[in-house]
Design a protein around this motif. Structure first.
Motif, PDB file in Angstrom:
ATOM      1  N   ALA A   1       0.689  -0.875  -0.218  1.00 51.09           N
ATOM      2  CA  ALA A   1      -0.360   0.156  -0.006  1.00 51.09           C
ATOM      3  C   ALA A   1       0.835   1.068   0.007  1.00 51.09           C
ATOM      4  CB  ALA A   1      -0.918   0.382   1.183  1.00 51.09           C
ATOM      5  N   ILE A   2       1.848   1.297   1.021  1.00 50.59           N
ATOM      6  CA  ILE A   2       2.999   2.330   1.009  1.00 50.59           C
ATOM      7  C   ILE A   2       3.337   2.128  -0.582  1.00 50.59           C
ATOM      8  CG2 ILE A   2       4.817   3.014   2.047  1.00 50.59           C
ATOM      9  CD1 ILE A   2       4.153   1.985   4.763  1.00 50.59           C
ATOM     10  N   ILE A   3       3.499   1.261  -1.260  1.00 51.53           N
ATOM     11  CA  ILE A   3       4.799   1.411  -2.560  1.00 51.53           C
ATOM     12  C   ILE A   3       3.809   1.692  -3.255  1.00 51.53           C
ATOM     13  CG2 ILE A   3       5.401   0.313  -4.204  1.00 51.53           C
ATOM     14  CD1 ILE A   3       6.754  -1.530  -2.288  1.00 51.53           C
ATOM     15  N   ALA A   4       2.366   1.484  -3.782  1.00 53.03           N
ATOM     16  CA  ALA A   4       1.346   2.338  -4.358  1.00 53.03           C
ATOM     17  C   ALA A   4       1.047   3.417  -4.256  1.00 53.03           C
ATOM     18  CB  ALA A   4      -0.102   1.076  -4.182  1.00 53.03           C
ATOM     19  N   PHE A   5       1.558   3.985  -3.080  1.00 58.90           N
ATOM     20  CA  PHE A   5       1.152   5.497  -3.257  1.00 58.90           C
ATOM     21  C   PHE A   5       2.268   6.570  -3.443  1.00 58.90           C
ATOM     22  CE2 PHE A   5      -2.918   4.177  -0.259  1.00 58.90           C
ATOM     23  CZ  PHE A   5      -3.839   5.283  -0.085  1.00 58.90           C
ATOM     24  N   LEU A   6       3.253   5.767  -2.926  1.00 57.97           N
ATOM     25  CA  LEU A   6       4.601   6.811  -3.513  1.00 57.97           C
ATOM     26  C   LEU A   6       5.088   6.726  -4.648  1.00 57.97           C
ATOM     27  CD1 LEU A   6       7.061   5.484  -0.287  1.00 57.97           C
ATOM     28  CD2 LEU A   6       5.653   7.724  -0.816  1.00 57.97           C
ATOM     29  N   VAL A   7       4.965   5.748  -5.383  1.00 57.25           N
ATOM     30  CA  VAL A   7       5.257   5.531  -6.802  1.00 57.25           C
ATOM     31  C   VAL A   7       4.718   6.671  -8.153  1.00 57.25           C
ATOM     32  CG1 VAL A   7       3.431   3.600  -7.733  1.00 57.25           C
ATOM     33  CG2 VAL A   7       5.645   3.543  -7.950  1.00 57.25           C
TER      34      VAL A   7
ATOM     35  N   GLN B   1      10.025  -7.515  -6.568  1.00 56.50           N
ATOM     36  CA  GLN B   1       9.378  -8.344  -5.749  1.00 56.50           C
ATOM     37  C   GLN B   1       8.426  -9.328  -6.329  1.00 56.50           C
ATOM     38  OE1 GLN B   1       5.367  -5.740  -5.711  1.00 56.50           O
ATOM     39  NE2 GLN B   1       6.448  -5.100  -3.719  1.00 56.50           N
ATOM     40  N   SER B   2       8.985  -9.662  -7.676  1.00 55.68           N
ATOM     41  CA  SER B   2       9.060 -10.454  -8.578  1.00 55.68           C
ATOM     42  C   SER B   2       7.558 -11.191  -8.952  1.00 55.68           C
ATOM     43  CB  SER B   2       9.708 -11.673  -7.732  1.00 55.68           C
ATOM     44  OG  SER B   2      10.774 -12.001  -7.216  1.00 55.68           O
ATOM     45  N   THR B   3       6.809 -10.095  -8.652  1.00 54.79           N
ATOM     46  CA  THR B   3       5.578  -9.895  -9.048  1.00 54.79           C
ATOM     47  C   THR B   3       4.701  -8.868  -9.959  1.00 54.79           C
ATOM     48  OG1 THR B   3       2.951  -9.823  -7.971  1.00 54.79           O
ATOM     49  CG2 THR B   3       4.552  -9.000  -6.792  1.00 54.79           C
ATOM     50  N   HIS B   4       4.235  -8.373 -11.210  1.00 57.89           N
ATOM     51  CA  HIS B   4       3.471  -7.348 -11.554  1.00 57.89           C
ATOM     52  C   HIS B   4       2.438  -7.451 -11.489  1.00 57.89           C
ATOM     53  CE1 HIS B   4       8.063  -7.355 -14.063  1.00 57.89           C
ATOM     54  NE2 HIS B   4       7.291  -8.137 -13.799  1.00 57.89           N
ATOM     55  N   TRP B   5       2.486  -6.657 -10.186  1.00 52.66           N
ATOM     56  CA  TRP B   5       0.214  -6.603  -9.596  1.00 52.66           C
ATOM     57  C   TRP B   5       0.015  -5.530  -9.482  1.00 52.66           C
ATOM     58  CZ3 TRP B   5      -0.438  -3.058  -6.121  1.00 52.66           C
ATOM     59  CH2 TRP B   5       0.664  -2.605  -5.060  1.00 52.66           C
ATOM     60  N   MET B   6       0.903  -4.262  -9.811  1.00 52.28           N
ATOM     61  CA  MET B   6       0.641  -2.748  -8.907  1.00 52.28           C
ATOM     62  C   MET B   6      -0.044  -1.974 -11.020  1.00 52.28           C
ATOM     63  SD  MET B   6       2.960  -0.081  -7.540  1.00 52.28           S
ATOM     64  CE  MET B   6       4.478  -0.808  -8.336  1.00 52.28           C
ATOM     65  N   ILE B   7       0.192  -3.319 -12.226  1.00 55.37           N
ATOM     66  CA  ILE B   7      -0.330  -2.223 -13.557  1.00 55.37           C
ATOM     67  C   ILE B   7      -1.732  -2.909 -12.768  1.00 55.37           C
ATOM     68  CG2 ILE B   7      -0.192  -4.257 -14.428  1.00 55.37           C
ATOM     69  CD1 ILE B   7       0.736  -0.455 -15.316  1.00 55.37           C
TER      70      ILE B   7
ATOM     71  N   TYR C   1      -3.588   0.186 -10.903  1.00 49.07           N
ATOM     72  CA  TYR C   1      -3.492   1.577 -11.091  1.00 49.07           C
ATOM     73  C   TYR C   1      -3.676   1.769 -12.583  1.00 49.07           C
ATOM     74  CZ  TYR C   1      -0.556   4.609  -8.494  1.00 49.07           C
ATOM     75  OH  TYR C   1       0.425   4.942  -7.522  1.00 49.07           O
ATOM     76  N   TRP C   2      -4.549   1.174 -13.502  1.00 49.77           N
ATOM     77  CA  TRP C   2      -5.108   0.224 -14.452  1.00 49.77           C
ATOM     78  C   TRP C   2      -6.396   1.755 -14.202  1.00 49.77           C
ATOM     79  CZ3 TRP C   2      -5.230  -0.377 -19.402  1.00 49.77           C
ATOM     80  CH2 TRP C   2      -6.700  -0.533 -20.438  1.00 49.77           C
ATOM     81  N   THR C   3      -6.344   2.047 -12.938  1.00 45.73           N
ATOM     82  CA  THR C   3      -8.321   1.762 -12.382  1.00 45.73           C
ATOM     83  C   THR C   3      -7.677   3.453 -11.684  1.00 45.73           C
ATOM     84  OG1 THR C   3      -7.983   2.101 -10.876  1.00 45.73           O
ATOM     85  CG2 THR C   3      -8.680   0.583 -11.863  1.00 45.73           C
ATOM     86  N   VAL C   4      -6.188   4.333 -12.101  1.00 46.13           N
ATOM     87  CA  VAL C   4      -5.500   5.716 -11.260  1.00 46.13           C
ATOM     88  C   VAL C   4      -5.630   6.420 -12.479  1.00 46.13           C
ATOM     89  CG1 VAL C   4      -4.674   6.877  -9.548  1.00 46.13           C
ATOM     90  CG2 VAL C   4      -5.370   4.291  -9.699  1.00 46.13           C
TER      91      VAL C   4
END
Length: 323
Positions: free
Chosen positions: A14-20, A76-82, A85-88
């Motif tokens: 969550a912190i990574i997602a808000f900072l990125v 992180q060995s996972t490409h979850w964040m996109i 962020y598709w919605t953001v």
């Protein structure tokens, strides 16, 4: 211990997602600050940023999303964040276009489209998190996982071109009407109302379909048994009503741009439609590989429309199709 580990990972993601997105936000704020000064004091960089808002959006997307998200995915060995962020990103883009110094637009049309974009985004992000049980980065899209198995050791670099570059093409392309809306200052017309209604219909259809699917999956998980496929509500009339609603939303934005003399922006919505056609095939192939659903889903395919909601085929129509 396991629950504590999950909570720690959830908080970290969550912190990574808000900072990125901060690099892009800070860069744009620096540009706006420079704009408030005399143009004679501008550097060549700020002058370029002023005259090329669409190119600047692409540059920021490439470095802040494509490269940074990809790098985080490798770590992180996972490409979850996109996915979230598709919605953001469209919300960020519509505010970027509206606040860019070169923007010229009808104020009311802009506010209507910004509100519609927020409604679309909230609907989609809510659906994402309830599906993921309100966790950040619990898993990546199953299609990315399948691709990683296909590419094997090459996936570390192939993922950049298989995941992130296509997302830039799609999201920038889909958001072209948002750029046009904030580049042309024309009075409101009846077509703005049409575009608004189409967009709202798309959001309502997608929300209803996703809610019906979520309730169906939740019941199956709780009861452990039940019918193999969802065939009620909107899913009675269409095999993918959520995809249909999503397309209606984006084509609704095209109506706004077409009304302003930029109908060519349909290329983004068309590319998305073709992409969803491919995704539809992947989803249906996956369903047919599940032994407990294959037979029921094969019949479902024969009797039910793929996207456009309509009445099921009758037995006589099925016979004529098979013949």
């Amino acid at each position: 211990m396991g629950c504590s580990s999950v909570s720690h990972s959830n908080l970290k993601n969550a912190i990574i997602a808000f900072l990125v997105p901060l690099p892009s936000i800070l860069f744009f704020l620096s540009f706006k600050s420079a704009y408030s000064q005399s143009p004679s004091s501008w550097s060549a960089l700020w002058t370029w940023c002023y005259h090329h808002p669409l190119l600047l959006a692409n540059v920021l997307f490439f470095f802040n999303v494509n490269f940074l998200f990809w790098l985080i995915g490798l770590i992180q060995s996972t490409h979850w964040m996109i996915d979230p962020y598709w919605t953001v990103i469209p919300v960020m883009l519509v505010h970027y276009y509206a606040s860019h110094p070169l923007g010229e637009y009808n104020w009311l049309r802009s506010r209507v489209v910004i509100l519609l974009t927020w409604v679309w985004s909230i609907r989609l992000i809510h659906n994402y998190f309830r599906r993921e049980k309100w966790q950040w980065g619990a898993r990546e899209d199953w299609r990315f996982t399948d691709l990683s198995q296909q590419y094997g050791r090459l996936w570390w670099w192939a993922s950049f071109f298989a995941i992130y570059v296509p997302h830039q093409v799609l999201l920038i392309g889909l958001s072209l009407p948002l750029h046009v809306i904030h580049s042309v200052n024309e009075p409101l017309s009846m077509w703005d109302l049409v575009g608004t209604v189409v967009c709202i219909c798309g959001v309502v259809i997608a929300y209803t379909a996703d809610t019906q699917l979520y309730n169906f999956v939740s019941r199956k998980e709780e009861e452990g048994v039940g019918v193999p496929i969802l065939e009620k509500g909107l899913w009675y009339y269409s095999r993918h009503p959520n995809y249909f609603g999503e397309q209606v939303w984006w084509w609704g934005l095209v109506v706004f741009a077409w009304n302003l003399g930029h109908g060519w922006t349909f290329i983004g919505a068309l590319a998305n439609t073709k992409c969803l056609a491919y995704v539809t095939k992947l989803v249906e192939d996956r369903m047919l590989k599940q032994d407990n659903r294959a037979e029921a889903y094969t019949l479902y395919q024969k009797t039910t429309s793929v996207w456009l909601p309509c009445f099921k085929y009758s037995p006589l129509e099925l016979k004529s199709k098979d013949a």
